[in-house]
Scaffold this motif. Structure first.
Motif, PDB file in Angstrom:
ATOM      1  N   PRO A   1      -1.192  11.383   3.119  1.00  0.00           N
ATOM      2  CA  PRO A   1      -1.666  10.001   3.200  1.00  0.00           C
ATOM      3  C   PRO A   1      -0.273   9.201   3.302  1.00  0.00           C
ATOM      4  O   PRO A   1       0.548   9.396   2.935  1.00  0.00           O
ATOM      5  CB  PRO A   1      -2.543   9.669   2.131  1.00  0.00           C
ATOM      6  CG  PRO A   1      -2.345  10.442   1.181  1.00  0.00           C
ATOM      7  CD  PRO A   1      -1.839  11.922   1.807  1.00  0.00           C
ATOM      8  N   ALA A   2      -0.704   8.127   4.396  1.00  0.00           N
ATOM      9  CA  ALA A   2       0.494   7.218   4.763  1.00  0.00           C
ATOM     10  C   ALA A   2      -0.069   5.822   4.414  1.00  0.00           C
ATOM     11  O   ALA A   2      -1.115   5.590   4.488  1.00  0.00           O
ATOM     12  CB  ALA A   2       1.111   7.465   5.985  1.00  0.00           C
ATOM     13  N   GLY A   3       1.076   4.862   4.551  1.00  0.00           N
ATOM     14  CA  GLY A   3       0.609   3.352   4.537  1.00  0.00           C
ATOM     15  C   GLY A   3       0.392   2.997   3.133  1.00  0.00           C
ATOM     16  O   GLY A   3       0.628   3.583   2.055  1.00  0.00           O
ATOM     17  N   ASP A   4      -0.069   1.476   3.023  1.00  0.00           N
ATOM     18  CA  ASP A   4      -0.374   0.874   1.708  1.00  0.00           C
ATOM     19  C   ASP A   4      -1.731   0.711   1.272  1.00  0.00           C
ATOM     20  O   ASP A   4      -2.427   0.054   2.023  1.00  0.00           O
ATOM     21  CB  ASP A   4       0.319  -0.559   1.797  1.00  0.00           C
ATOM     22  CG  ASP A   4       0.282  -1.428   0.494  1.00  0.00           C
ATOM     23  OD1 ASP A   4       0.195  -0.471  -0.465  1.00  0.00           O
ATOM     24  OD2 ASP A   4       0.800  -2.480   0.512  1.00  0.00           O
ATOM     25  N   TRP A   5      -2.195   1.917   0.247  1.00  0.00           N
ATOM     26  CA  TRP A   5      -3.505   1.783   0.002  1.00  0.00           C
ATOM     27  C   TRP A   5      -3.734   0.980  -1.087  1.00  0.00           C
ATOM     28  O   TRP A   5      -3.093   0.692  -2.010  1.00  0.00           O
ATOM     29  CB  TRP A   5      -3.812   3.213  -0.386  1.00  0.00           C
ATOM     30  CG  TRP A   5      -3.822   4.357   0.711  1.00  0.00           C
ATOM     31  CD1 TRP A   5      -2.777   4.932   1.367  1.00  0.00           C
ATOM     32  CD2 TRP A   5      -4.900   4.786   1.535  1.00  0.00           C
ATOM     33  NE1 TRP A   5      -3.025   5.822   2.252  1.00  0.00           N
ATOM     34  CE2 TRP A   5      -4.226   5.564   2.549  1.00  0.00           C
ATOM     35  CE3 TRP A   5      -6.323   4.316   1.551  1.00  0.00           C
ATOM     36  CZ2 TRP A   5      -5.189   6.256   3.453  1.00  0.00           C
ATOM     37  CZ3 TRP A   5      -7.181   5.130   2.451  1.00  0.00           C
ATOM     38  CH2 TRP A   5      -6.508   5.971   3.410  1.00  0.00           C
TER      39      TRP A   5
END
Length: 576
Positions: free
Chosen positions: A15-19
């Motif tokens: 997974p990528a990004g700011d969760w």
């Protein structure tokens, strides 16, 4: 004849990004494996929907509808007789009235009387309603004769549909279908109810530009509960657009803001509206609506969806529940007969066990239930199946319902049969995984021969193996209520964005039979001290399961008698 089944683990994707912290790592991993590695992709919002302007034909359609509203001309909505069609009808009638239409009526064909879609016989019957504009929802793209009959009476015809078109389009005044040739709209997976919802959005925008609203602008988001139910029921792929629509509709239902008829159906189905999922809609609500169109008349289901009186809605929901119970009984008998026919064929014909496709027919079968029979047999055989029943008591025409497996495009296969043997099929239409057709009874043997030849040319051994895609193993600490609720609420899950399935080896502590065919188990997972409850629906066999098992399963909440526990819902069991 039992298909070969194997468990295949999905390729892990980071997974990528700011969760947000509320999304556990397990859920992030699952999203990423489905091509949604970032939060915005995993949980699409209504604001990200593609604009209606991208739909070919939508400008002409809304101009016609706006003119009919302005002139107080009678608009007739004609629906298909399944759940998608019923919800599309309710969305159309409610939405047009919200946008100022004061003269809207609706009709739906009776499966046994009119057959599928807008037929000349249905046009003749609805002429008594004196429509001036006819709007088809969830059908029409293949209704050439019916549309010609309607236009011959001077009616304007607007087609809204999502089914795959043939080479020639019907001669309608306007056609809105994301799958028609030359349409560049990105939301190709919209259900019929989604297409007509988009038409309403474009119509509202046109009326806004014309300053048609004197007060507050109509809030079409109030229709999203109906859009969600129809989208789930029609088993269309859950791309970003459909997930956004379904998620918004489920939020309305969970908040108690859905149409009274839908709330009553949820109640009679015994589901908790506060935790309603796409699976609850697909397995409990949609079948009760569909049952009306299968055995009785979908007009009853549409009445339930349009009803604003909660008491009357509950009464209608109870009637639909009773019809659904009858449908289950009819279906069970037909499935038993179909399985017996397959078994007898395999015994009588040494080559039958190697068949790559099946055609089944019984003169006593109900045409409204053959689709469910085809679906059950497709699942159990992992082969394309077409089930036929007499379209009417005289038996001259047969109505067939087809279900397919991944790798075999059912509508394209029927089109290939039509090209190879022109005139063999009277009419057909559908999608990759499901289709319908009509043919003369005396042509069934020839159809079966040509259809099986098409299937044999298209399917190889790899496609004939039933594959269960797994998201891998769960960590011992992930067998808990927190993760079960996160998985339940992390959807909506559906076609092309499937509900998470895991696999693993377990020690079998004990087991027992539940009902006629179900297997209840207590299991122990490695690294975990307590026992786990598990249920395998339809998993009871004459011989006991082995002491160590490998399972493909879903981690689910178990709220029976307010237990607030978890259980494993088993999809596949094999020796470890």
């Amino acid at each position: 004849m039992t298909p070969v089944r194997r468990i295949r683990r999905r390729q892990p994707v980071q997974p990528a990004g700011d969760w947000p912290d509320s999304v556990p790592p397990l859920l992030r991993r699952i999203y990423a494996a489905r091509g949604a590695a970032e939060p915005a992709l995993a949980r699409p919002r209504l604001a990200g929907l593609p604009a209606p302007a991208g739909l070919r034909g939508i400008d002409a359609a809304v101009e016609l509808l706006a003119g009919a509203i302005a002139g107080n001309r009678r608009i007739l909505v004609v629906a298909d007789f399944d759940c998608d069609g019923a919800t599309a009808c309710a969305v159309s009638v409610r939405g047009l009235r919200m946008l100022g239409a004061r003269n809207v009526v609706h009709a739906v064909p009776n499966r046994m009387v009119h057959g599928y879609g807008l037929s000349p016989s249905l046009v003749e019957e609805v002429a008594a309603l004196e429509p001036e504009l006819l709007l088809t929802v969830d059908h029409g793209i293949a209704c050439h004769a019916g549309i010609a009959a309607a236009r011959a009476r001077g009616w304007q015809v607007v087609v809204t549909d999502h089914h795959l078109p043939g080479e020639q389009l019907p001669d309608a005044d306007a056609i809105v279908n994301p799958n028609q040739h030359g349409c560049g709209f990105s939301g190709k997976a919209l259900a019929g109810v989604g297409v007509v919802f988009y038409v309403l959005l474009a119509l509202r925008a046109l009326l806004r530009r014309r300053d048609a609203f004197t007060g507050a602008e109509p809030d079409l988001a109030k229709l999203l509960d109906l859009v969600a139910v129809g989208t789930i029921a029609d088993l269309v792929p859950f791309d970003a657009s459909n997930r956004a629509l379904v998620a918004a509709g489920l939020r309305r239902l969970r908040a108690g803001q859905g149409a009274p008829g839908l709330r009553a159906l949820v109640e009679v189905a015994g589901r908790d509206p506060r935790a309603l999922s796409a699976a609850d809609i697909g397995y409990a609500v949609a079948p009760r609506l569909n049952a009306a169109g299968r055995l009785e008349d979908m007009a009853l289901g549409i009445e339930c969806l349009l009803c604003d009186d909660p008491a009357r809605a509950r009464e209608l929901a109870r009637t639909l529940d009773a019809i659904n119970s009858e449908r289950r009984s009819v279906q069970a008998a037909m499935v038993d007969e179909a399985e017996a026919a397959v078994a007898a064929c395999v015994l009588d014909d040494d080559g039958a066990a190697g068949r790559v496709a099946w055609c089944l027919f019984d003169p006593q079968w109900h045409p409204g239930v053959v689709g469910l029979v085809a679906s059950k047999l497709k699942d159990r055989l992992h082969r394309p199946v077409v089930a036929f029943a007499p379209a009417a008591p005289d038996g001259e025409l047969l109505r067939g319902s087809a279900r397919s497996i991944p790798g075999f495009h059912m509508r394209d296969a029927l089109a290939a049969v039509d090209v190879a043997e022109p005139g063999l099929i009277e009419r057909f239409g559908g999608h990759a995984m499901a289709a319908g057709l009509t043919l003369r009874a005396d042509r069934l043997p020839r159809f079966e021969e040509v259809f099986r030849r098409q299937a044999a040319a298209a399917l190889d051994d790899s496609l004939l193996q039933s594959v269960i895609d797994s998201d891998g193993e769960l960590e011992p600490a992930e067998f808990d209520r927190f993760h079960a609720e996160a998985l339940r609420d992390g959807g909506p899950w559906g076609q092309a964005f499937p509900e998470p399935v895991f696999d693993g080896e377990f020690e079998l502590l004990d087991f027992r039979q539940v009902g006629e065919r179900h297997l209840r188990m207590r299991l122990r997972a490695a690294g975990r001290s307590g026992a786990l409850k598990a249920i395998h629906f339809g998993g009871w066999r004459d011989q006991p399961p082995p002491s160590r098992v490998r399972l493909a399963f879903r981690l689910a909440c178990d709220d029976w008698r307010d237990a607030r526990d978890i259980q494993l819902v088993v999809d596949h069991l094999e020796p470890a």
